[in-house]
Write a protein that holds these residues in place. Sequence first.
Motif, mmCIF file in Angstrom:
data_model
loop_
_atom_site.group_PDB
_atom_site.id
_atom_site.type_symbol
_atom_site.label_atom_id
_atom_site.label_comp_id
_atom_site.label_asym_id
_atom_site.label_seq_id
_atom_site.Cartn_x
_atom_site.Cartn_y
_atom_site.Cartn_z
ATOM 1 N N LEU A 188 6.536 27.166 33.904
ATOM 2 C CA LEU A 188 7.836 26.592 33.541
ATOM 3 C C LEU A 188 8.354 27.278 32.280
ATOM 4 O O LEU A 188 8.292 26.746 31.183
ATOM 5 N N THR A 189 8.870 28.493 32.469
ATOM 6 C CA THR A 189 9.331 29.303 31.350
ATOM 7 C C THR A 189 10.830 29.548 31.452
ATOM 8 O O THR A 189 11.429 29.446 32.524
ATOM 9 N N LYS A 190 11.417 29.884 30.337
ATOM 10 C CA LYS A 190 12.858 30.099 30.232
ATOM 11 C C LYS A 190 13.363 31.043 31.325
ATOM 12 O O LYS A 190 12.776 32.088 31.576
ATOM 13 N N GLY A 191 14.454 30.636 31.981
ATOM 14 C CA GLY A 191 15.085 31.466 33.005
ATOM 15 C C GLY A 191 14.601 31.203 34.419
ATOM 16 O O GLY A 191 15.269 31.578 35.370
ATOM 17 N N LYS A 192 13.443 30.564 34.592
ATOM 18 C CA LYS A 192 12.935 30.274 35.939
ATOM 19 C C LYS A 192 13.852 29.284 36.638
ATOM 20 O O LYS A 192 14.318 28.322 36.037
#
Length: 140
Positions: A64-68
């Motif tokens: 769950l990382t930025k941009g996903k």
Amino acid sequence: MLKMQIIGNLGRDCVVNNVNGKSVINFTIAHTERFRDAQGNNQEKTTWVDCAWWTDRTAISQYLTKGKQVYAEGNPEVRSFTRTDGTNGAVLSLRVREVQLLGGRGEGGVPVAGGGYNTGTTGAAPSGSGTDDTADDLPF
């Protein structure tokens, strides 16, 4: 019962917290709607949803990382607050029951069967192969 479903991109990496011995994963999803106004000009409106997922399955947090791009489903809540200038404000939040990884920017969508993470059914970690042998069986 109210139920909300959202597909959007994560605005930042998730944060895993421990509250009274229980794990909660906090993340923010942004959904941008593009439309034309009455004068024919292209417009964009982005809605931000704060998400709280109370779960013991914290292994997904690394994905769950930025941009996903993710799909999240749960119960909506509106929290009211007073800004520093004295005006009232509200925040849309989601008490998450299910999360599915869909992909990321530049990756295109990844079908759930080809590596998604459906917390409502399997609980298995995402596969890294990204292949889907059942695609040949589709009638269209």
